[in-house]
Design a protein around this motif. Structure first.
Motif, PDB file in Angstrom:
ATOM      1  N   ARG A 107      80.500   9.102  31.197  1.00  0.00           N
ATOM      2  CA  ARG A 107      81.270   7.858  31.051  1.00  0.00           C
ATOM      3  C   ARG A 107      80.465   6.798  30.317  1.00  0.00           C
ATOM      4  N   ASP A 108      79.218   6.612  30.732  1.00  0.00           N
ATOM      5  CA  ASP A 108      78.389   5.560  30.145  1.00  0.00           C
ATOM      6  C   ASP A 108      78.068   5.831  28.681  1.00  0.00           C
ATOM      7  N   VAL A 109      77.863   7.091  28.318  1.00  0.00           N
ATOM      8  CA  VAL A 109      77.608   7.429  26.915  1.00  0.00           C
ATOM      9  C   VAL A 109      78.856   7.135  26.078  1.00  0.00           C
ATOM     10  N   ILE A 110      80.027   7.513  26.598  1.00  0.00           N
ATOM     11  CA  ILE A 110      81.276   7.260  25.861  1.00  0.00           C
ATOM     12  C   ILE A 110      81.540   5.763  25.712  1.00  0.00           C
ATOM     13  N   LEU A 111      81.194   4.982  26.732  1.00  0.00           N
ATOM     14  CA  LEU A 111      81.375   3.531  26.660  1.00  0.00           C
ATOM     15  C   LEU A 111      80.214   2.819  25.959  1.00  0.00           C
ATOM     16  N   SER A 112      79.245   3.596  25.477  1.00  0.00           N
ATOM     17  CA  SER A 112      78.084   3.075  24.737  1.00  0.00           C
ATOM     18  C   SER A 112      77.199   2.166  25.571  1.00  0.00           C
ATOM     19  N   PHE A 113      77.065   2.473  26.865  1.00  0.00           N
ATOM     20  CA  PHE A 113      76.129   1.714  27.690  1.00  0.00           C
ATOM     21  C   PHE A 113      74.717   2.149  27.326  1.00  0.00           C
ATOM     22  N   SER A 114      73.855   1.181  27.145  1.00  0.00           N
ATOM     23  CA  SER A 114      72.483   1.523  26.791  1.00  0.00           C
ATOM     24  C   SER A 114      71.523   0.688  27.625  1.00  0.00           C
ATOM     25  N   PRO A 115      70.754   1.310  28.467  1.00  0.00           N
ATOM     26  CA  PRO A 115      70.788   2.720  28.851  1.00  0.00           C
ATOM     27  C   PRO A 115      71.897   2.963  29.880  1.00  0.00           C
ATOM     28  N   PRO A 116      72.323   4.224  30.041  1.00  0.00           N
ATOM     29  CA  PRO A 116      73.307   4.536  31.081  1.00  0.00           C
ATOM     30  C   PRO A 116      72.784   4.150  32.462  1.00  0.00           C
ATOM     31  N   ALA A 117      73.701   3.871  33.378  1.00  0.00           N
ATOM     32  CA  ALA A 117      73.341   3.430  34.733  1.00  0.00           C
ATOM     33  C   ALA A 117      72.418   4.424  35.431  1.00  0.00           C
ATOM     34  N   PHE A 118      72.521   5.694  35.082  1.00  0.00           N
ATOM     35  CA  PHE A 118      71.671   6.731  35.666  1.00  0.00           C
ATOM     36  C   PHE A 118      70.197   6.337  35.619  1.00  0.00           C
ATOM     37  N   PHE A 119      69.785   5.697  34.530  1.00  0.00           N
ATOM     38  CA  PHE A 119      68.373   5.355  34.355  1.00  0.00           C
ATOM     39  C   PHE A 119      67.970   4.059  35.044  1.00  0.00           C
ATOM     40  N   SER A 120      68.932   3.276  35.503  1.00  0.00           N
ATOM     41  CA  SER A 120      68.579   2.015  36.151  1.00  0.00           C
ATOM     42  C   SER A 120      68.762   2.035  37.664  1.00  0.00           C
ATOM     43  N   VAL A 121      69.519   2.988  38.193  1.00  0.00           N
ATOM     44  CA  VAL A 121      69.726   3.080  39.641  1.00  0.00           C
ATOM     45  C   VAL A 121      68.917   4.268  40.153  1.00  0.00           C
ATOM     46  N   LYS A 122      67.625   4.078  40.238  1.00  0.00           N
ATOM     47  CA  LYS A 122      66.717   5.170  40.597  1.00  0.00           C
ATOM     48  C   LYS A 122      66.870   5.629  42.044  1.00  0.00           C
ATOM     49  N   SER A 123      67.390   4.761  42.901  1.00  0.00           N
ATOM     50  CA  SER A 123      67.575   5.149  44.301  1.00  0.00           C
ATOM     51  C   SER A 123      68.573   6.300  44.421  1.00  0.00           C
ATOM     52  N   ASN A 124      69.587   6.339  43.560  1.00  0.00           N
ATOM     53  CA  ASN A 124      70.555   7.434  43.603  1.00  0.00           C
ATOM     54  C   ASN A 124      69.929   8.756  43.178  1.00  0.00           C
ATOM     55  N   ILE A 125      69.007   8.710  42.228  1.00  0.00           N
ATOM     56  CA  ILE A 125      68.297   9.932  41.824  1.00  0.00           C
ATOM     57  C   ILE A 125      67.446  10.421  42.987  1.00  0.00           C
ATOM     58  N   LEU A 126      66.801   9.496  43.683  1.00  0.00           N
ATOM     59  CA  LEU A 126      65.978   9.861  44.841  1.00  0.00           C
ATOM     60  C   LEU A 126      66.844  10.480  45.937  1.00  0.00           C
ATOM     61  N   ILE A 127      68.018   9.929  46.177  1.00  0.00           N
ATOM     62  CA  ILE A 127      68.931  10.502  47.173  1.00  0.00           C
ATOM     63  C   ILE A 127      69.284  11.933  46.793  1.00  0.00           C
ATOM     64  N   SER A 128      69.613  12.159  45.525  1.00  0.00           N
ATOM     65  CA  SER A 128      69.949  13.517  45.064  1.00  0.00           C
ATOM     66  C   SER A 128      68.771  14.460  45.233  1.00  0.00           C
ATOM     67  N   LEU A 129      67.592  13.993  44.925  1.00  0.00           N
ATOM     68  CA  LEU A 129      66.384  14.816  45.064  1.00  0.00           C
ATOM     69  C   LEU A 129      66.151  15.208  46.518  1.00  0.00           C
ATOM     70  N   ILE A 130      66.286  14.262  47.420  1.00  0.00           N
ATOM     71  CA  ILE A 130      66.095  14.538  48.853  1.00  0.00           C
ATOM     72  C   ILE A 130      67.151  15.523  49.352  1.00  0.00           C
ATOM     73  N   VAL A 131      68.416  15.304  48.969  1.00  0.00           N
ATOM     74  CA  VAL A 131      69.486  16.213  49.379  1.00  0.00           C
ATOM     75  C   VAL A 131      69.211  17.616  48.851  1.00  0.00           C
ATOM     76  N   ALA A 132      68.790  17.723  47.598  1.00  0.00           N
ATOM     77  CA  ALA A 132      68.517  19.034  46.995  1.00  0.00           C
ATOM     78  C   ALA A 132      67.451  19.786  47.786  1.00  0.00           C
TER      79      ALA A 132
END
Length: 155
Positions: free
Chosen positions: A49-74
């Motif tokens: 979604r963010d790439v299509i809407l031309s967000f720079s950088p995509p939210a994925f890179f700014s909300v690091k807590s969500n990446i950490l949650i995914s890592l812990i769940v994995a």
């Protein structure tokens, strides 16, 4: 209202993280594969979604807590599946149904988040953009997961 949005987002991240990890384990990947598919499943829709809407950088890179949650769940799902591997394999059909529930939960939560993002970016008057953002956010992570595991995408 912001705390409610954050809680809903965390629920979606956890749901899609579990779904991605379970598919990775079913495909007998190692820990790295489980982590990769977990992150792709949980965040692929928002990235798309963010790439299509031309967000720079995509939210994925700014909300690091969500990446950490995914890592812990994995890691937790990986360890659980390894510890109970005999039971896991015996109950694969039940586990598949449980995975469908997490998939549906994540899809619903992220579809709403996608529409919310479109509204916040000033597209509230354009129904097509709002619906497309909801659709992309809700289904693209699971579709990427399915394509990477050589499965027919399940929506």
């Amino acid at each position: 209202m912001e705390i409610f949005s954050t809680i809903i987002e965390i629920i979606g991240v956890i749901a899609f993280s579990i779904s991605g990890a379970m598919v990775a384990i079913r495909r007998k990947t190692d820990l790295f594969g489980v982590i990769l598919l977990t992150i792709i499943t949980a965040h692929g829709g928002g990235l798309t979604r963010d790439v299509i809407l031309s967000f720079s950088p995509p939210a994925f890179f700014s909300v690091k807590s969500n990446i950490l949650i995914s890592l812990i769940v994995a890691v937790l799902v990986f360890l659980f599946a390894r510890k109970f591997s005999h039971t896991y394999l015996e109950n694969e059909l039940k586990i598949e149904h449980i995975n469908d529930i997490f998939d549906a939960l994540g899809l619903g939560v992220f579809a709403v988040i996608g529409v919310k993002v479109a509204f916040e970016q000033g597209y509230a008057s354009d129904a097509l953009i709002c619906v497309t953002c909801g659709l992309l956010t809700g289904i693209c992570g699971g579709m990427l997961r399915d394509v990477l595991t050589n499965n027919t995408p399940f929506v």
